[in-house]
Design a protein around this motif. Structure first.
Motif, PDB file in Angstrom:
ATOM      1  N   ALA A 178      42.570  44.433  30.730  1.00 59.40           N
ATOM      2  CA  ALA A 178      41.405  44.782  31.169  1.00 59.40           C
ATOM      3  C   ALA A 178      40.928  45.986  30.556  1.00 59.40           C
ATOM      4  N   VAL A 179      41.726  46.742  30.074  1.00 57.94           N
ATOM      5  CA  VAL A 179      41.137  48.139  29.062  1.00 57.94           C
ATOM      6  C   VAL A 179      40.725  47.568  27.897  1.00 57.94           C
ATOM      7  N   ALA A 180      41.454  46.698  27.409  1.00 59.33           N
ATOM      8  CA  ALA A 180      41.117  46.140  26.030  1.00 59.33           C
ATOM      9  C   ALA A 180      39.999  45.087  26.074  1.00 59.33           C
ATOM     10  N   SER A 181      39.676  44.582  27.123  1.00 59.10           N
ATOM     11  CA  SER A 181      38.555  43.418  27.257  1.00 59.10           C
ATOM     12  C   SER A 181      37.310  44.242  27.065  1.00 59.10           C
ATOM     13  N   GLY A 182      37.397  45.580  27.144  1.00 58.64           N
ATOM     14  CA  GLY A 182      36.005  46.361  27.051  1.00 58.64           C
ATOM     15  C   GLY A 182      35.235  46.019  28.203  1.00 58.64           C
ATOM     16  N   ILE A 183      33.630  46.136  27.874  1.00 56.50           N
ATOM     17  CA  ILE A 183      32.663  45.584  29.013  1.00 56.50           C
ATOM     18  C   ILE A 183      32.317  44.296  28.786  1.00 56.50           C
ATOM     19  N   PRO A 211      38.427  43.658  35.993  1.00 61.83           N
ATOM     20  CA  PRO A 211      37.897  45.118  36.108  1.00 61.83           C
ATOM     21  C   PRO A 211      38.899  46.117  35.635  1.00 61.83           C
ATOM     22  N   ASN A 212      38.498  47.277  35.008  1.00 65.00           N
ATOM     23  CA  ASN A 212      39.322  48.316  34.358  1.00 65.00           C
ATOM     24  C   ASN A 212      39.648  49.243  35.577  1.00 65.00           C
ATOM     25  N   ASN A 213      40.365  48.814  36.669  1.00 62.87           N
ATOM     26  CA  ASN A 213      40.548  49.416  37.765  1.00 62.87           C
ATOM     27  C   ASN A 213      41.852  49.071  38.638  1.00 62.87           C
ATOM     28  N   ARG A 214      42.638  49.821  38.477  1.00 66.04           N
ATOM     29  CA  ARG A 214      44.226  49.605  38.707  1.00 66.04           C
ATOM     30  C   ARG A 214      44.188  48.851  40.274  1.00 66.04           C
ATOM     31  N   PHE A 268      45.304  45.107  41.361  1.00 67.15           N
ATOM     32  CA  PHE A 268      46.118  44.893  42.248  1.00 67.15           C
ATOM     33  C   PHE A 268      45.862  43.989  43.362  1.00 67.15           C
ATOM     34  N   GLU A 269      44.628  44.240  43.814  1.00 68.60           N
ATOM     35  CA  GLU A 269      44.200  43.429  45.036  1.00 68.60           C
ATOM     36  C   GLU A 269      43.953  41.985  44.791  1.00 68.60           C
ATOM     37  N   ARG A 270      43.535  41.699  43.409  1.00 67.17           N
ATOM     38  CA  ARG A 270      43.302  40.364  43.118  1.00 67.17           C
ATOM     39  C   ARG A 270      44.541  39.717  42.959  1.00 67.17           C
ATOM     40  N   ILE A 271      45.643  40.277  42.328  1.00 66.17           N
ATOM     41  CA  ILE A 271      46.932  39.563  42.172  1.00 66.17           C
ATOM     42  C   ILE A 271      47.592  39.439  43.618  1.00 66.17           C
ATOM     43  N   GLN A 272      47.308  40.294  44.757  1.00 62.01           N
ATOM     44  CA  GLN A 272      47.627  39.623  45.821  1.00 62.01           C
ATOM     45  C   GLN A 272      47.022  38.762  46.489  1.00 62.01           C
ATOM     46  N   GLN A 273      45.596  38.658  46.226  1.00 60.54           N
ATOM     47  CA  GLN A 273      44.753  37.724  46.649  1.00 60.54           C
ATOM     48  C   GLN A 273      45.058  36.183  46.086  1.00 60.54           C
ATOM     49  N   SER A 274      45.593  36.252  44.755  1.00 58.84           N
ATOM     50  CA  SER A 274      45.983  35.377  44.372  1.00 58.84           C
ATOM     51  C   SER A 274      47.494  34.860  44.724  1.00 58.84           C
TER      52      SER A 274
END
Length: 345
Positions: free
Chosen positions: A19-24, A30-33, A37-43
């Motif tokens: 996420a950091v490497a992907s830039g804008i 999102p570059n937001n831990r 985490f929420e998206r991994i749990q949703q997945s």
């Protein structure tokens, strides 16, 4: 060997680095831990639940693994804009005519809309720069193998936003021409806000009336429908898959928005299911193919040497191990679109 599988909680550090490497521009990564985490749990919930539970809310996150290391990620949102409208600009032509003056002008305009709300959305795509073309094809097309296997979970149209043009400093000529005038924020700031907050601010602040393209600066006009160089390989894969640039563009950077019918996707049309026979002695006609199992929570996709004889798919032991299948199980096979050198197959 490359394997695509569902993301796990343990993958969070690797996904955060990507996420950091992907830039804008990749707001779906999102570059937001906490958000990741929420998206991994949703997945994880989506992969565990039956198709008829929370229909449309599901979010499926996949990772590309190479020798035990996570080197790429890609996702599917079952319903774009499930909680809030999915905004885009619709590209249209207005006619301004005067019979008295004998003038008839066609003018290019952009109108904010949410026409694409409800479509299946491809999102969150990123791979490490050193990954080869075959691995990138696997990462992208594994999602279509999953869709083909689990069609009851998805709608019949799919959309993918391509990252638009911005410079090394992260400035977007399209955003500077439109969005900055209403938000008083630069492109990087608004991308971060879009990734981490409610999207209702778009409707609150962006102009609801048509924007006349001829009134925009030349650089902004040239950016309409363009694709950032970093997205050329994913764009090529989606183009061969059957996606087309429709009459829609991204509301922030003006990048192309691609759409396709699920049933017409190359992978969906050409893939087929077969019982497996695991053997170290493959037929001489065996060649490299995309393959996936027919599982959900334990879904896996990889590249295998395989051949179909009398309806049975003969695969080598390494491929069977990567897919988590044994003789008698079922796998889905699809032809490659690029060869080992990255050229069209």
């Amino acid at each position: 060997m490359y394997v695509v599988r569902p993301a796990r909680t343990a993958d969070l550090p690797a996904i955060e680095k990507m996420a950091v490497a992907s830039g804008i521009g990749v707001t779906s990564l999102p570059n937001n831990r906490e958000k990741l985490f929420e998206r991994i749990q949703q997945s994880l919930d989506a992969f565990e639940h039956d198709a008829d539970l929370d229909a449309g809310k599901e979010y499926y996150m996949f990772v590309l693994e190479a020798h035990g290391q996570v080197v790429g990620t890609a996702s599917i949102s079952a319903c774009a804009g499930f909680d809030e409208p999915f905004y885009s600009y619709r590209s249209e032509t207005f006619v301004h005519a005067s019979r008295t003056l004998k003038v008839n002008n066609k003018v290019h305009v952009l109108t904010m809309c949410h026409d694409l709300t409800g479509l299946v959305q491809l999102c969150g795509f990123y791979s490490e720069p050193a990954i080869d073309a075959l691995a990138i094809e696997l990462l992208s097309r594994a999602r279509f193998l999953f869709i083909a296997s689990q069609q009851q979970r998805f709608g019949r149209r799919v959309v993918a936003e391509m990252q638009g043009i911005h410079d090394a400093a992260g400035q977007s000529p399209f955003w500077d021409a439109i969005g900055r005038r209403f938000f008083d924020m630069d492109f990087v700031e608004v991308e971060q806000a879009f990734a981490s907050r409610s999207k209702t601010f778009i409707a609150e602040l962006m102009p609801a009336y048509p924007i006349y393209v001829p009134l925009m600066p030349g650089a902004a006009q040239q950016a309409i429908g363009q694709i950032h160089p970093d997205f050329e390989r994913p764009f090529g894969i989606l183009g061969r898959e059957g996606f087309e640039a429709d009459n829609y563009i991204d509301i922030f950077d003006g990048g192309a928005v691609l759409t396709a019918d699920v049933d017409r996707l190359y992978t969906v049309r050409t893939s087929s299911c077969h019982p497996v026979e695991v053997t170290a002695s493959l037929p001489a006609s065996a060649n490299l193919r995309l393959a996936s199992n027919e599982k959900v929570a334990d879904f896996a996709a990889t590249l295998v040497q395989a051949e179909v004889v009398d309806g049975v798919a003969f695969v080598n032991p390494d491929g069977a191990l990567a897919l988590g299948v044994a003789s008698g199980d079922t796998i889905r096979l699809a032809p490659l679109q690029v060869g080992p050198e990255g050229e069209p197959a």
